[in-house]
Design a protein around this motif. Structure first.
Motif, PDB file in Angstrom:
ATOM      1  N   ASN A 135       0.824  -1.212   0.000  1.00 21.33           N
ATOM      2  CA  ASN A 135       0.000   0.000   0.000  1.00 21.33           C
ATOM      3  C   ASN A 135       0.859   1.262   0.000  1.00 21.33           C
ATOM      4  OD1 ASN A 135      -2.351  -1.500   0.093  1.00 21.33           O
ATOM      5  ND2 ASN A 135      -2.471  -1.444   2.316  1.00 21.33           N
ATOM      6  N   TRP A 136       2.062   1.147   0.509  1.00 26.14           N
ATOM      7  CA  TRP A 136       2.949   2.300   0.599  1.00 26.14           C
ATOM      8  C   TRP A 136       3.739   2.494  -0.691  1.00 26.14           C
ATOM      9  CZ3 TRP A 136       7.891   2.382   4.082  1.00 26.14           C
ATOM     10  CH2 TRP A 136       8.487   3.643   4.006  1.00 26.14           C
ATOM     11  N   MET A 137       4.380   1.424  -1.173  1.00 25.77           N
ATOM     12  CA  MET A 137       5.194   1.510  -2.384  1.00 25.77           C
ATOM     13  C   MET A 137       4.905   0.333  -3.293  1.00 25.77           C
ATOM     14  SD  MET A 137       9.017   2.646  -1.324  1.00 25.77           S
ATOM     15  CE  MET A 137       9.252   3.829  -0.018  1.00 25.77           C
ATOM     16  N   SER A 138       4.927   0.612  -4.585  1.00 31.66           N
ATOM     17  CA  SER A 138       4.708  -0.438  -5.580  1.00 31.66           C
ATOM     18  C   SER A 138       5.904  -1.385  -5.619  1.00 31.66           C
ATOM     19  CB  SER A 138       4.505   0.186  -6.967  1.00 31.66           C
ATOM     20  OG  SER A 138       5.738   0.729  -7.433  1.00 31.66           O
ATOM     21  N   GLN A 139       5.707  -2.511  -6.261  1.00 30.14           N
ATOM     22  CA  GLN A 139       6.797  -3.476  -6.422  1.00 30.14           C
ATOM     23  C   GLN A 139       7.968  -2.844  -7.166  1.00 30.14           C
ATOM     24  OE1 GLN A 139       7.031  -6.321  -4.946  1.00 30.14           O
ATOM     25  NE2 GLN A 139       8.823  -7.192  -5.970  1.00 30.14           N
ATOM     26  N   GLN A 140       7.676  -2.067  -8.217  1.00 36.38           N
ATOM     27  CA  GLN A 140       8.745  -1.427  -8.995  1.00 36.38           C
ATOM     28  C   GLN A 140       9.530  -0.440  -8.140  1.00 36.38           C
ATOM     29  OE1 GLN A 140       9.669  -2.237 -12.265  1.00 36.38           O
ATOM     30  NE2 GLN A 140      11.460  -1.109 -11.574  1.00 36.38           N
ATOM     31  N   GLU A 141       8.862   0.328  -7.288  1.00 32.36           N
ATOM     32  CA  GLU A 141       9.560   1.288  -6.429  1.00 32.36           C
ATOM     33  C   GLU A 141      10.505   0.575  -5.461  1.00 32.36           C
ATOM     34  OE1 GLU A 141       6.706   5.068  -5.673  1.00 32.36           O
ATOM     35  OE2 GLU A 141       5.821   3.112  -5.155  1.00 32.36           O
ATOM     36  N   VAL A 142      10.033  -0.530  -4.874  1.00 34.77           N
ATOM     37  CA  VAL A 142      10.867  -1.280  -3.935  1.00 34.77           C
ATOM     38  C   VAL A 142      12.025  -1.940  -4.675  1.00 34.77           C
ATOM     39  CG1 VAL A 142      10.900  -3.135  -2.222  1.00 34.77           C
ATOM     40  CG2 VAL A 142       8.938  -1.616  -2.351  1.00 34.77           C
ATOM     41  N   GLU A 143      11.768  -2.464  -5.869  1.00 35.79           N
ATOM     42  CA  GLU A 143      12.852  -3.044  -6.657  1.00 35.79           C
ATOM     43  C   GLU A 143      13.883  -1.983  -7.037  1.00 35.79           C
ATOM     44  OE1 GLU A 143      11.391  -5.308  -9.991  1.00 35.79           O
ATOM     45  OE2 GLU A 143      10.466  -6.822  -8.687  1.00 35.79           O
ATOM     46  N   ASN A 144      13.444  -0.778  -7.324  1.00 32.63           N
ATOM     47  CA  ASN A 144      14.388   0.299  -7.653  1.00 32.63           C
ATOM     48  C   ASN A 144      15.273   0.644  -6.454  1.00 32.63           C
ATOM     49  OD1 ASN A 144      13.389   0.435 -10.257  1.00 32.63           O
ATOM     50  ND2 ASN A 144      12.240   2.318  -9.933  1.00 32.63           N
ATOM     51  N   ILE A 145      14.696   0.662  -5.244  1.00 36.85           N
ATOM     52  CA  ILE A 145      15.510   0.898  -4.038  1.00 36.85           C
ATOM     53  C   ILE A 145      16.534  -0.224  -3.898  1.00 36.85           C
ATOM     54  CG2 ILE A 145      15.536   1.014  -1.514  1.00 36.85           C
ATOM     55  CD1 ILE A 145      12.694   2.133  -1.633  1.00 36.85           C
ATOM     56  N   ALA A 146      16.066  -1.457  -3.997  1.00 36.63           N
ATOM     57  CA  ALA A 146      16.961  -2.610  -3.832  1.00 36.63           C
ATOM     58  C   ALA A 146      18.055  -2.599  -4.899  1.00 36.63           C
ATOM     59  CB  ALA A 146      16.159  -3.910  -3.888  1.00 36.63           C
ATOM     60  N   ALA A 147      17.684  -2.292  -6.140  1.00 40.45           N
ATOM     61  CA  ALA A 147      18.680  -2.241  -7.221  1.00 40.45           C
ATOM     62  C   ALA A 147      19.707  -1.146  -6.949  1.00 40.45           C
ATOM     63  CB  ALA A 147      17.990  -2.002  -8.567  1.00 40.45           C
ATOM     64  N   PHE A 148      19.252   0.002  -6.459  1.00 40.99           N
ATOM     65  CA  PHE A 148      20.184   1.078  -6.110  1.00 40.99           C
ATOM     66  C   PHE A 148      21.154   0.610  -5.026  1.00 40.99           C
ATOM     67  CE2 PHE A 148      21.209   4.325  -2.948  1.00 40.99           C
ATOM     68  CZ  PHE A 148      22.114   5.068  -3.695  1.00 40.99           C
ATOM     69  N   ILE A 149      20.656  -0.007  -3.972  1.00 38.90           N
ATOM     70  CA  ILE A 149      21.514  -0.479  -2.870  1.00 38.90           C
ATOM     71  C   ILE A 149      22.533  -1.491  -3.390  1.00 38.90           C
ATOM     72  CG2 ILE A 149      21.549  -1.826  -0.720  1.00 38.90           C
ATOM     73  CD1 ILE A 149      18.752  -0.565  -0.106  1.00 38.90           C
ATOM     74  N   LEU A 150      22.074  -2.466  -4.175  1.00 40.92           N
ATOM     75  CA  LEU A 150      22.976  -3.500  -4.668  1.00 40.92           C
ATOM     76  C   LEU A 150      24.021  -2.936  -5.630  1.00 40.92           C
ATOM     77  CD1 LEU A 150      20.363  -6.362  -5.114  1.00 40.92           C
ATOM     78  CD2 LEU A 150      22.213  -6.257  -3.413  1.00 40.92           C
ATOM     79  N   ARG A 151      23.606  -2.034  -6.514  1.00 42.98           N
ATOM     80  CA  ARG A 151      24.573  -1.434  -7.448  1.00 42.98           C
ATOM     81  C   ARG A 151      25.575  -0.556  -6.693  1.00 42.98           C
ATOM     82  NH1 ARG A 151      26.601  -2.698 -12.440  1.00 42.98           N
ATOM     83  NH2 ARG A 151      27.460  -0.814 -13.374  1.00 42.98           N
ATOM     84  N   ALA A 152      25.093   0.187  -5.712  1.00 46.05           N
ATOM     85  CA  ALA A 152      26.006   1.003  -4.899  1.00 46.05           C
ATOM     86  C   ALA A 152      26.990   0.106  -4.155  1.00 46.05           C
ATOM     87  CB  ALA A 152      25.217   1.885  -3.930  1.00 46.05           C
ATOM     88  N   ALA A 153      26.501  -1.017  -3.634  1.00 45.70           N
ATOM     89  CA  ALA A 153      27.384  -1.953  -2.920  1.00 45.70           C
ATOM     90  C   ALA A 153      28.443  -2.533  -3.855  1.00 45.70           C
ATOM     91  CB  ALA A 153      26.557  -3.071  -2.287  1.00 45.70           C
ATOM     92  N   GLN A 154      28.106  -2.674  -5.138  1.00 46.96           N
ATOM     93  CA  GLN A 154      29.056  -3.202  -6.123  1.00 46.96           C
ATOM     94  C   GLN A 154      30.051  -2.146  -6.578  1.00 46.96           C
ATOM     95  OE1 GLN A 154      26.442  -4.307  -9.297  1.00 46.96           O
ATOM     96  NE2 GLN A 154      25.966  -6.326  -8.450  1.00 46.96           N
ATOM     97  N   LYS A 155      29.601  -0.927  -6.777  1.00 52.04           N
ATOM     98  CA  LYS A 155      30.388   0.054  -7.520  1.00 52.04           C
ATOM     99  C   LYS A 155      30.811   1.307  -6.764  1.00 52.04           C
ATOM    100  CE  LYS A 155      30.474  -1.688 -11.743  1.00 52.04           C
ATOM    101  NZ  LYS A 155      31.692  -1.826 -12.503  1.00 52.04           N
TER     102      LYS A 155
END
Length: 165
Positions: A135-155
């Protein structure tokens, strides 16, 4: 006098409505954050590990920029630069994400954590991270946060590094 005042209000209201219709119906192109371009090396879509089998899901620079912006609004108070102010020994580095129970180094597991946050060893719920409900955030919004965290952790330089001076 009253009619002139009503006419002015009517015209102003019509102008506002026209402006809202024109500007709100135009497709919005997401801005690409300079941090995403420079430090996450994401000018073209990048593959983020989706699951433990190693499948990838592509995220554009716009997706990662949206993830960064949402992270900044909701997570930055405790996780500036990938640190963890609540538990400094458990940062958002790739090494620490892999070491969690269950591991949080792929998109599916990190999204599952964001939807239902547990402490690092997975033994109980955490009281410090907010549960991100559908209800707070869509699946795409949460995936974008997770993708940002993982990419930042990599690079990203110094992302999740402990004891930086």
């Amino acid at each position: 006098m009253l009619n002139k005042s009503l006419l002015i209000r009517f015209v102003l209201t019509i102008l506002i409505i026209v402006q809202v219709i024109i500007f709100d119906t135009q497709p919005v192109q997401a801005a690409v954050d300079s941090y995403v371009k420079r430090y996450l090396d994401a000018e073209i879509p990048v593959g983020i590990k989706l699951n433990k089998q190693g499948e990838l899901k592509n995220f554009s620079a716009e997706d990662l920029s949206e993830g960064k912006q949402t992270f900044a609004k909701n997570c930055l108070n405790c996780h500036v630069g990938g640190a963890n102010l609540v538990n400094p020994s458990v940062s958002l580095s790739l090494e620490k994400l892999k070491g969690a129970t269950p591991p949080r180094d792929d998109l599916n597991n990190l999204v599952a954590f964001l939807r239902d946050p547990m402490i690092y060893d997975g033994s109980s719920y955490t009281l410090f991270c907010r549960q991100i409900t559908e209800n707070w955030m869509s699946q795409q919004e949460v995936e974008n946060i997770a993708a940002f965290i993982l990419r930042a952790a990599q690079k990203a330089p110094y992302w999740g590094v402990e004891n930086v001076r």
